[in-house]
Design a protein around this motif. Structure first.
Motif, short mmCIF file in Angstrom:
data_model
loop_
_atom_site.label_atom_id
_atom_site.label_comp_id
_atom_site.label_asym_id
_atom_site.label_seq_id
_atom_site.Cartn_x
_atom_site.Cartn_y
_atom_site.Cartn_z
N GLU A 32 0.83 -1.21 0.00
CA GLU A 32 0.00 0.00 0.00
C GLU A 32 0.86 1.26 0.00
O GLU A 32 0.59 2.23 -0.72
CB GLU A 32 -0.90 -0.01 1.24
N GLU A 33 1.93 1.24 0.80
CA GLU A 33 2.81 2.40 0.86
C GLU A 33 3.61 2.55 -0.42
O GLU A 33 3.77 3.66 -0.95
CB GLU A 33 3.74 2.27 2.06
N ARG A 34 4.12 1.45 -0.93
CA ARG A 34 4.90 1.49 -2.17
C ARG A 34 4.05 2.02 -3.32
O ARG A 34 4.50 2.84 -4.13
CB ARG A 34 5.42 0.10 -2.48
N GLU A 35 2.79 1.58 -3.38
CA GLU A 35 1.90 2.05 -4.46
C GLU A 35 1.64 3.54 -4.36
O GLU A 35 1.59 4.25 -5.38
CB GLU A 35 0.57 1.29 -4.38
N LEU A 36 1.51 4.06 -3.12
CA LEU A 36 1.29 5.49 -2.96
C LEU A 36 2.49 6.29 -3.44
O LEU A 36 2.34 7.27 -4.19
CB LEU A 36 1.00 5.82 -1.50
N TRP A 37 3.71 5.88 -3.06
CA TRP A 37 4.89 6.63 -3.48
C TRP A 37 5.09 6.54 -4.99
O TRP A 37 5.55 7.50 -5.61
CB TRP A 37 6.13 6.15 -2.73
N GLN A 38 4.71 5.42 -5.58
CA GLN A 38 4.81 5.35 -7.04
C GLN A 38 3.83 6.31 -7.69
O GLN A 38 4.16 7.00 -8.66
CB GLN A 38 4.54 3.92 -7.53
N ALA A 39 2.61 6.39 -7.14
CA ALA A 39 1.61 7.31 -7.69
C ALA A 39 2.03 8.76 -7.54
O ALA A 39 1.70 9.61 -8.38
CB ALA A 39 0.26 7.07 -7.02
N LEU A 40 2.77 9.07 -6.47
CA LEU A 40 3.18 10.44 -6.22
C LEU A 40 4.51 10.81 -6.89
O LEU A 40 4.89 11.99 -6.90
CB LEU A 40 3.31 10.68 -4.71
N THR A 41 5.21 9.83 -7.42
CA THR A 41 6.52 10.11 -8.03
C THR A 41 6.38 11.10 -9.18
O THR A 41 5.62 10.87 -10.12
CB THR A 41 7.16 8.82 -8.56
N PRO A 42 7.11 12.21 -9.14
CA PRO A 42 7.08 13.19 -10.24
C PRO A 42 8.07 12.78 -11.34
O PRO A 42 9.22 13.21 -11.34
CB PRO A 42 7.50 14.49 -9.55
N TYR A 43 7.64 11.95 -12.26
CA TYR A 43 8.55 11.38 -13.26
C TYR A 43 9.30 12.46 -14.03
O TYR A 43 10.50 12.34 -14.28
CB TYR A 43 7.77 10.49 -14.24
N ASP A 44 8.60 13.52 -14.40
CA ASP A 44 9.25 14.56 -15.20
C ASP A 44 10.16 15.45 -14.37
O ASP A 44 10.86 16.31 -14.92
CB ASP A 44 8.19 15.42 -15.90
N ARG A 45 10.20 15.22 -13.05
CA ARG A 45 11.04 16.01 -12.16
C ARG A 45 12.00 15.11 -11.37
O ARG A 45 12.51 15.51 -10.33
CB ARG A 45 10.17 16.83 -11.20
N SER A 46 12.21 13.89 -11.86
CA SER A 46 13.06 12.92 -11.18
C SER A 46 14.21 12.49 -12.08
O SER A 46 14.07 12.47 -13.31
CB SER A 46 12.25 11.69 -10.75
#
Length: 415
Positions: A32-46
Motif C-alpha cells: 500500500e505504501e509502495r503504491e502510494l509513493w509510485q503514484a506520487l513520483t514526479p517522473y518529469d522532475r526525477s
C-alpha cells in the motif's frame, strides 16, 4: 566504470525505487505504501544515475506550494527520494544529481527548494540550511491535566471513518495552510498520505481511527471544525492498563475545537500516555497542560531550505518590520546568487535587486535559507559566527524583520 545521469522513465521506476530502499537499509515497504509513493513520483522532475542496467543514484523534486511569512503560498521544489548505492559512494554521484537538480529547479522558475534530511551533514554543502524544527511529546496522561478554554464543551465530537470524512478534514487543513509558514498546500494525491495505515506504521496498535469536531452553524446545521487521526496501542502492566494513544495528525479552526480534541485523546479509556511526534514548537498544547515537565518534550530538526534564486525568493515573502539592507551573499554551488543584494521590505511586500552599494551583512545562502521562514533568527546565526555585521545596527534591523510575526514555521508532514 562509467555512469549515466538521465531523467526517470516510468518503465525504470521499480529498479530506481529499489535502489532508494536499499540505500535506506533495504527493508521492503508494504504494498500500500509502495503504491502510494509510485503514484506520487514526479517522473518529469526525477533523475537517476545508471551504471549499465543498475540504478546507483536517485533523486526527485515534488511540485509543492509552501506558505511563507505574510501568508503567500509559493511554488517550491520538494527534494525527495535521494539515495546513492553503497558501491558508488564518494564518486561524485550525489554532487552530479544535486547539480542537475538545482539547475532544473531554476529552469522551472521555482526560487526555493526544500527537503527533510536523513543525514543533515550532507546537505549543508549544497546550500541547504535548517529552517524548521518540530516538537515531539510523550505525555503522561495519568499525571497531566488540561485547562480548556470557554466553549470547549459546546464542541461535538464523533468517531468517523477516516476515508468518509476525508473531504471535510481536507477543508479544515486547507484553511490552516496560510496561517503558518512552512505548511504545505495539499497537492492532488497527497491527501492519501495521512490515511496510510500499514501494519508497519501501527507497530501493534489499532487500525487508524478518526474523530471529528463539529459545531452548529448559523443555519442550524453542523460543520467540521477540527479532526484528530490516531492509533491506540493496548498494553497491560502489573498495575493495570498502560495503553498508548499515537497521534497521526490533529488540526482545528479555533481554540475550543483544538482543546476538545486534545481532551478526548487524553481521556481515552485504558491508556496512560499520548505520543505526538510532530507538533509545532509553539503548539498551543503547551499552554493547556498542567505540567509541561511530564510531557516528555523533545526537539528535532525538520525542514531544510535553499534559496535557488535569492532575489525572487526574498521578494516572495513579507517582513514584520521595515528594513533596507544590503546582503553580501556567498553561494559557490549556485554562483548566480553570489554578490550584493538590496532587500527593502515591510509587512506589505518587498523588493530585492542586485546592487553595487556597500554591504551591511555578509552571509552564505545557507544562512538565508535557515532564516527564510522566520523561525531562525539572523542574530542567533551571527552569534555562531555564520553572519557578519558590516554596518552597525543592520543585524538587529534584519533579524527583527525576518522573524515570523504570526506563528513558528512548521512542516505538517514529511515527504
Amino acid at each position: 566504470m562509467t555512469t549515466e545521469l538521465r531523467a526517470l522513465r516510468k518503465e525504470d521506476w521499480t529498479v530506481w525505487y529499489d535502489n532508494l530502499l536499499r540505500a535506506f537499509g533495504g527493508v521492503p515497504e508494504p504494498a500500500e505504501e509502495r503504491e502510494l509513493w509510485q503514484a506520487l513520483t514526479p517522473y518529469d522532475r526525477s533523475i537517476g544515475v545508471w551504471d549499465g542496467d543498475q540504478c546507483v543514484g536517485s533523486a526527485g523534486a515534488y511540485d509543492f506550494r509552501l506558505t511563507v511569512p505574510g501568508g503567500a503560498v509559493v511554488p517550491v521544489a520538494g527534494v525527495t527520494m535521494v539515495g546513492v548505492a553503497a558501491t558508488h559512494r564518494r564518486r561524485g554521484v550525489l554532487t552530479s544529481m544535486m547539480r542537475r537538480q538545482l539547475d532544473d529547479v531554476r529552469s522551472w522558475g521555482e526560487s526555493v527548494a526544500v527537503l527533510t534530511a536523513s543525514e543533515p551533514v550532507i546537505y549543508g554543502r549544497f546550500g541547504y540550511g535548517l529552517a524548521t524544527q518540530r516538537l515531539g511529546a510523550d505525555i503522561d496522561t495519568t499525571r497531566v491535566r488540561l485547562s480548556v478554554p470557554p466553549g470547549t464543551d459546546d464542541v461535538r465530537l464523533r468517531y468517523a471513518d477516516p476515508a468518509e470524512v476525508l473531504d471535510a478534514c481536507e477543508t479544515v487543513y486547507a484553511r490552516r495552510v496560510p496561517e503558518r509558514p512552512g505548511m504545505l498546500e495539499r497537492r492532488p494525491g497527497w491527501e492519501r498520505l495521512d490515511l496510510l495505515d500499514t501494519e508497519q506504521q501501527r507497530q501493534g496498535a489499532s487500525p487508524l481511527q478518526c474523530v471529528v469536531a463539529e459545531r452548529a452553524g448559523d443555519g442550524g446545521g453542523s460543520g467540521v471544525v477540527g479532526y484528530a487521526r490516531f492509533w491506540v496501542k493496548a498494553d497491560w502492566g502489573p498495575g493495570g492498563a498502560e495503553g498508548v494513544v499515537q497521534v497521526g495528525s490533529l488540526e482545528a479552526l479555533d481554540p475550543a475545537a483544538r482543546a476538545a480534541l486534545w481532551r478526548f485523546l487524553f481521556d481515552i479509556d485504558l491508556t496512560r500516555c499520548v505520543v505526538a511526534p510532530r507538533l509545532p514548537v509553539d503548539d498551543p498544547l503547551l499552554h493547556l497542560v498542567s505540567d509541561v515537565r511530564r510531557c516528555g518534550l523533545r526537539m528535532k530538526d525538520d525542514l531544510y531550505l535553499r534559496l535557488v534564486e535569492v532575489g525572487a525568493a526574498l521578494r516572495a515573502r513579507t517582513y514584520q518590520a521595515p528594513l533596507d539592507v544590503v546582503f553580501e551573499v556567498e553561494d559557490a554551488f549556485c554562483p548566480w546568487n553570489e554578490g550584493r543584494w538590496r532587500l527593502t521590505g515591510d509587512p506589505k511586500g518587498a523588493t530585492c535587486e542586485r546592487t553595487a552599494d556597500a554591504a551591511d551583512l555578509s552571509l552564505s545562502v545557507r544562512e538565508l535559507g535557515s532564516a527564510y521562514l522566520g523561525g531562525v533568527s539572523l542574530s542567533s546565526l551571527a552569534a555562531a559566527g555564520r553572519v557578519r555585521e558590516l554596518r552597525e545596527g543592520a543585524l538587529a534591523e534584519a533579524s527583527l524583520a525576518f522573524l515570523s510575526s504570526t506563528a513558528a514555521p512548521w512542516l505538517p508532514h514529511g515527504f
